[in-house]
Design a protein around this motif. Structure first.
Motif, PDB file in Angstrom:
ATOM      1  N   ALA A  87      62.383  20.950  91.689  1.00 51.56           N
ATOM      2  CA  ALA A  87      63.606  20.574  90.983  1.00 51.56           C
ATOM      3  C   ALA A  87      64.139  19.235  91.480  1.00 51.56           C
ATOM      4  CB  ALA A  87      64.664  21.662  91.163  1.00 51.56           C
ATOM      5  N   GLY A  88      64.439  18.347  90.519  1.00 51.13           N
ATOM      6  CA  GLY A  88      65.028  17.055  90.831  1.00 51.13           C
ATOM      7  C   GLY A  88      64.041  15.963  91.147  1.00 51.13           C
ATOM      8  N   TRP A  89      62.760  16.330  91.290  1.00 50.08           N
ATOM      9  CA  TRP A  89      61.728  15.343  91.605  1.00 50.08           C
ATOM     10  C   TRP A  89      60.737  15.241  90.447  1.00 50.08           C
ATOM     11  CZ3 TRP A  89      60.282  17.042  97.305  1.00 50.08           C
ATOM     12  CH2 TRP A  89      61.349  16.726  98.150  1.00 50.08           C
ATOM     13  N   PRO A  90      60.174  14.063  90.213  1.00 47.47           N
ATOM     14  CA  PRO A  90      59.185  13.931  89.132  1.00 47.47           C
ATOM     15  C   PRO A  90      57.858  14.566  89.524  1.00 47.47           C
ATOM     16  CG  PRO A  90      59.349  11.884  90.366  1.00 47.47           C
ATOM     17  CD  PRO A  90      60.420  12.788  90.918  1.00 47.47           C
ATOM     18  N   THR A  91      57.089  14.944  88.504  1.00 46.12           N
ATOM     19  CA  THR A  91      55.722  15.422  88.700  1.00 46.12           C
ATOM     20  C   THR A  91      54.796  14.434  88.013  1.00 46.12           C
ATOM     21  OG1 THR A  91      56.462  17.733  88.765  1.00 46.12           O
ATOM     22  CG2 THR A  91      54.116  17.337  88.340  1.00 46.12           C
ATOM     23  N   LEU A  92      53.987  13.725  88.803  1.00 47.76           N
ATOM     24  CA  LEU A  92      53.167  12.626  88.296  1.00 47.76           C
ATOM     25  C   LEU A  92      51.695  12.997  88.106  1.00 47.76           C
ATOM     26  CD1 LEU A  92      54.936  10.378  90.810  1.00 47.76           C
ATOM     27  CD2 LEU A  92      54.913   9.740  88.416  1.00 47.76           C
ATOM     28  N   ALA A  93      51.230  14.055  88.807  1.00 47.09           N
ATOM     29  CA  ALA A  93      49.863  14.565  88.656  1.00 47.09           C
ATOM     30  C   ALA A  93      48.792  13.514  88.924  1.00 47.09           C
ATOM     31  CB  ALA A  93      49.666  15.177  87.270  1.00 47.09           C
ATOM     32  N   GLY A  94      49.094  12.561  89.781  1.00 49.18           N
ATOM     33  CA  GLY A  94      48.086  11.600  90.202  1.00 49.18           C
ATOM     34  C   GLY A  94      47.808  10.481  89.216  1.00 49.18           C
ATOM     35  N   THR A  95      48.678  10.299  88.239  1.00 49.87           N
ATOM     36  CA  THR A  95      48.434   9.289  87.214  1.00 49.87           C
ATOM     37  C   THR A  95      49.688   8.462  86.974  1.00 49.87           C
ATOM     38  OG1 THR A  95      47.561   8.940  84.971  1.00 49.87           O
ATOM     39  CG2 THR A  95      49.057  10.805  85.280  1.00 49.87           C
ATOM     40  N   ASP A  96      49.539   7.384  86.198  1.00 47.06           N
ATOM     41  CA  ASP A  96      50.695   6.602  85.756  1.00 47.06           C
ATOM     42  C   ASP A  96      50.675   6.482  84.234  1.00 47.06           C
ATOM     43  OD1 ASP A  96      48.532   4.926  85.451  1.00 47.06           O
ATOM     44  OD2 ASP A  96      49.442   3.189  86.437  1.00 47.06           O
ATOM     45  N   ALA A  97      50.182   7.535  83.575  1.00 50.87           N
ATOM     46  CA  ALA A  97      50.000   7.504  82.120  1.00 50.87           C
ATOM     47  C   ALA A  97      51.261   7.875  81.339  1.00 50.87           C
ATOM     48  CB  ALA A  97      48.855   8.430  81.713  1.00 50.87           C
ATOM     49  N   HIS A 137      42.697   5.951  92.555  1.00 49.28           N
ATOM     50  CA  HIS A 137      43.247   5.521  91.271  1.00 49.28           C
ATOM     51  C   HIS A 137      43.228   3.997  91.167  1.00 49.28           C
ATOM     52  CE1 HIS A 137      46.127   4.962  87.979  1.00 49.28           C
ATOM     53  NE2 HIS A 137      45.828   6.213  87.642  1.00 49.28           N
ATOM     54  N   PRO A 138      42.819   3.442  90.014  1.00 49.57           N
ATOM     55  CA  PRO A 138      42.672   1.989  89.902  1.00 49.57           C
ATOM     56  C   PRO A 138      43.970   1.217  90.077  1.00 49.57           C
ATOM     57  CG  PRO A 138      42.332   3.061  87.771  1.00 49.57           C
ATOM     58  CD  PRO A 138      42.349   4.140  88.797  1.00 49.57           C
ATOM     59  N   ASP A 335      42.280   7.076  83.820  1.00 50.62           N
ATOM     60  CA  ASP A 335      41.104   6.443  84.419  1.00 50.62           C
ATOM     61  C   ASP A 335      39.845   6.781  83.623  1.00 50.62           C
ATOM     62  OD1 ASP A 335      39.848   8.815  85.445  1.00 50.62           O
ATOM     63  OD2 ASP A 335      40.990   8.707  87.304  1.00 50.62           O
ATOM     64  N   ASP A 336      38.771   6.068  83.926  1.00 47.85           N
ATOM     65  CA  ASP A 336      37.538   6.191  83.150  1.00 47.85           C
ATOM     66  C   ASP A 336      36.935   7.583  83.226  1.00 47.85           C
ATOM     67  OD1 ASP A 336      37.841   3.543  82.542  1.00 47.85           O
ATOM     68  OD2 ASP A 336      36.356   2.812  83.980  1.00 47.85           O
ATOM     69  N   VAL A 337      37.111   8.264  84.357  1.00 51.14           N
ATOM     70  CA  VAL A 337      36.529   9.598  84.496  1.00 51.14           C
ATOM     71  C   VAL A 337      37.286  10.614  83.650  1.00 51.14           C
ATOM     72  CG1 VAL A 337      36.148  11.493  86.116  1.00 51.14           C
ATOM     73  CG2 VAL A 337      35.491   9.156  86.731  1.00 51.14           C
ATOM     74  N   THR A 338      38.618  10.569  83.646  1.00 50.24           N
ATOM     75  CA  THR A 338      39.377  11.486  82.793  1.00 50.24           C
ATOM     76  C   THR A 338      38.990  11.314  81.335  1.00 50.24           C
ATOM     77  OG1 THR A 338      41.264  11.503  84.322  1.00 50.24           O
ATOM     78  CG2 THR A 338      41.698  12.163  82.046  1.00 50.24           C
ATOM     79  N   ARG A 339      38.918  10.067  80.874  1.00 51.56           N
ATOM     80  CA  ARG A 339      38.541   9.831  79.483  1.00 51.56           C
ATOM     81  C   ARG A 339      37.102  10.256  79.222  1.00 51.56           C
ATOM     82  NH1 ARG A 339      41.470   4.829  80.216  1.00 51.56           N
ATOM     83  NH2 ARG A 339      39.495   3.695  80.417  1.00 51.56           N
ATOM     84  N   LEU A 391      33.110   6.854  94.953  1.00 47.05           N
ATOM     85  CA  LEU A 391      33.569   7.698  93.841  1.00 47.05           C
ATOM     86  C   LEU A 391      34.708   7.028  93.073  1.00 47.05           C
ATOM     87  CD1 LEU A 391      33.469  11.172  95.629  1.00 47.05           C
ATOM     88  CD2 LEU A 391      31.812  10.250  94.010  1.00 47.05           C
ATOM     89  N   ASP A 392      34.716   5.733  93.071  1.00 46.58           N
ATOM     90  CA  ASP A 392      35.730   4.953  92.345  1.00 46.58           C
ATOM     91  C   ASP A 392      35.596   5.215  90.847  1.00 46.58           C
ATOM     92  OD1 ASP A 392      37.203   2.975  91.032  1.00 46.58           O
ATOM     93  OD2 ASP A 392      36.742   1.447  92.527  1.00 46.58           O
ATOM     94  N   PRO A 393      36.649   5.707  90.182  1.00 46.45           N
ATOM     95  CA  PRO A 393      36.528   6.039  88.759  1.00 46.45           C
ATOM     96  C   PRO A 393      36.199   4.852  87.869  1.00 46.45           C
ATOM     97  CG  PRO A 393      38.817   6.198  89.483  1.00 46.45           C
ATOM     98  CD  PRO A 393      37.978   6.051  90.715  1.00 46.45           C
ATOM     99  N   THR A 394      36.436   3.624  88.337  1.00 44.50           N
ATOM    100  CA  THR A 394      36.100   2.467  87.498  1.00 44.50           C
ATOM    101  C   THR A 394      34.590   2.272  87.375  1.00 44.50           C
ATOM    102  OG1 THR A 394      36.221   0.907  89.360  1.00 44.50           O
ATOM    103  CG2 THR A 394      38.253   1.308  88.134  1.00 44.50           C
ATOM    104  N   LEU A 395      33.808   2.975  88.176  1.00 38.14           N
ATOM    105  CA  LEU A 395      32.352   2.915  88.037  1.00 38.14           C
ATOM    106  C   LEU A 395      31.868   3.604  86.763  1.00 38.14           C
ATOM    107  CD1 LEU A 395      31.300   3.743  91.714  1.00 38.14           C
ATOM    108  CD2 LEU A 395      31.293   1.497  90.609  1.00 38.14           C
ATOM    109  N   GLY A 396      32.741   4.409  86.174  1.00 41.84           N
ATOM    110  CA  GLY A 396      32.390   5.092  84.937  1.00 41.84           C
ATOM    111  C   GLY A 396      32.057   6.552  85.151  1.00 41.84           C
TER     112      GLY A 396
END
Length: 469
Positions: A87-97, A137-138, A335-339, A391-396
């Motif tokens: 409560a009162g704090w944001p939930t970002l789930a590791g992304t900035d989407a 995360h990139p 990120d590329d892996v999620t997509r 394991l950088d997601p920008t590798l695809g």
């Protein structure tokens, strides 16, 4: 040359674990406000490098320190992983989407977790939606291991694990949908217990999955801290369909039948990891347990089925993003892996119902295995912790997922079966970083794992980051 970073020092926290800190608070050796200030100072010292913090709630923590909520852990500082609501704090789930907004109320897990008295300093980082076993995360940057800041802190519970290993707090929330308590516990030299499915309270987003693969728990530096958290959480939320875990404070007396395996889900451990695992097996034999090599009954389809289900979860998040998060939802920020997971799932949807049915059948397979063995032993991960970038997601999607399958080959089985599993920091690699050993047991048998963990910790004390390398 590896570079360690920790915040242990001569302040109110010292090098105490959570149970030790409770004792110090009760004895009047320290007070809650100075403990919280020490934890905040430690967090500020390591955060610029480790990057494990998603949200700082320091003002609220200082206010709560003046009148901490009751519970066994009253006043012990902690972090809550940023994929559950507080409560009162944001939930970002590791992304900035999307643009985050404060949660209106505590989620079911946070309500239970904080009812034990734990005092949250904020929320900890994870990989995007928890999909990858490395948080890189990139735009938000990588979460680094305090044991070697050139390496990943694991994931998805990377931030919590980095903060506990570095000495910022003694205990922190983690959850596990494919190994995300056990993987960062292995990487960061911690105790990481994945409880039995439905053992503890969970937020609705996890309860509503077609196959409930996620379990919530904690990462700690000592077995007694994990045992104490389980005991206190059980006082708040009792799973009536499971045998109680209770108050465990010492090793068990019974000698166990233990099956050891290093082949995993088709990829298997590398030579060093396999040898370290068999060294632990020999230690277990020295302690009087009966240990033998086994084949784990993993069907050939398991890895493909689990990955298809994992991808389906990404597809759901991508396709419902606008409805859940409103106009600020920006899928180009994913990120590329999620997509890539979402695209893969869209192609494989016709195969999904059969994959889920096969995954559900693994519960019966595990039940048959544990009719012959009390515990299974594998390495937690197949090889040494990779350096950042591996394991950088920008590798695809394709490159990264192949590397994930090479590393994370032992932990997903218990997410499918629902059984408990525990990573213990019993080994170190030639590169000087921790390597967890992974113990599994039948559903509801967390007590067996915790009692064995006490025995191993007593016989073979865990390495500490603050000791000389």
């Amino acid at each position: 040359m590896s570079q360690r970073l920790h915040a242990f020092g001569d302040d109110a926290l010292g090098d105490r674990d959570a149970v030790g800190l409770v004792a110090a608070l009760h004895a009047g050796e320290v007070c809650v406000p100075e403990v919280v200030e020490a934890a905040i100072a430690r967090a500020e010292r390591v955060q610029p490098t480790l990057n494990g913090i998603a949200f700082e709630g320091y003002d609220r923590a200082r206010e709560e320190a003046r009148d901490p909520r009751p519970g066994f852990f009253a006043g012990v500082p902690t972090w809550v992983k940023d994929n559950v609501d507080v409560a009162g704090w944001p939930t970002l789930a590791g992304t900035d989407a999307w643009t985050p907004v404060p949660a209106r109320r505590d989620g079911d897990f946070a309500r239970m977790h904080l009812a034990t008295g734990l005092l949250p300093l904020g929320k900890s980082r994870l990989s995007e939606f928890g999909f990858l076993p490395s948080a890189e995360h990139p735009r938000l940057g990588p979460v680094r291991s305090p044991w070697d800041t050139s390496r990943t802190a694991g994931a998805s519970s990377a931030g919590s694990s980095a903060m506990v290993a570095a000495g910022v707090v003694p205990i922190a929330h983690a959850n596990d949908g494919g190994g995300s308590i056990r993987i960062p516990a292995s990487v960061n030299g911690l105790v990481g217990l994945k409880p039995t499915r439905d053992r503890f309270a969970q937020d609705a987003s996890f309860r509503q999955m077609p196959l409930r693969i996620v379990s919530d728990g904690v990462v700690t530096r000592s077995v007694r801290d994990t045992a104490a958290w389980v005991r206190e959480a059980e006082k708040v939320y009792r799973a009536l369909h499971l045998p109680p875990i209770g108050d465990l404070t010492r090793p068990g007396r019974g000698r166990l039948r233990i099956g050891v395996n290093t082949t995993g889900l088709g990829h298997g451990a590398d030579a060093e990891t396999s040898e370290l695992t068999h060294a632990v097996a020999r230690r277990l034999e020295e302690l009087g347990h009966r240990v033998e090599e086994i084949e784990v009954p993993v069907p050939d389809s398991f890895a493909e089925d689990f990955l298809l289900y994992w991808s389906f979860l990404a597809l759901v998040l991508v396709r419902t993003g606008r409805r859940v998060h409103g106009r600020s939802w920006d899928p180009t920020h994913l990120d590329d892996v999620t997509r890539g997971l979402a695209r893969s799932s869209a192609r494989g949807l016709p195969r999904l119902p059969r994959a889920i049915r096969r995954l559900r059948r693994t519960t019966a397979m595990a039940r048959e295995l544990y009719a012959s063995y009390d515990v299974t032993l594998t390495p937690t991960l197949a090889h040494e912790t990779p350096h950042l970038g591996h394991l950088d997601p920008t590798l695809g999607h394709d490159v990264v997922m192949e590397r994930v399958l090479d590393w994370v080959t032992f932990t997903p089985w218990q997410n499918a079966t629902g059984d408990p599993a525990l990573s213990l920091p019993l080994a170190s690699t030639s590169g000087g970083v921790p390597l967890g050993m992974h113990f599994g047991a039948a559903a509801g048998r967390e007590a067996t794992l915790i009692e064995l963990a006490y025995e191993l910790e007593e016989a073979f004390p865990f390495a500490r980051i603050q000791d000389p390398a």
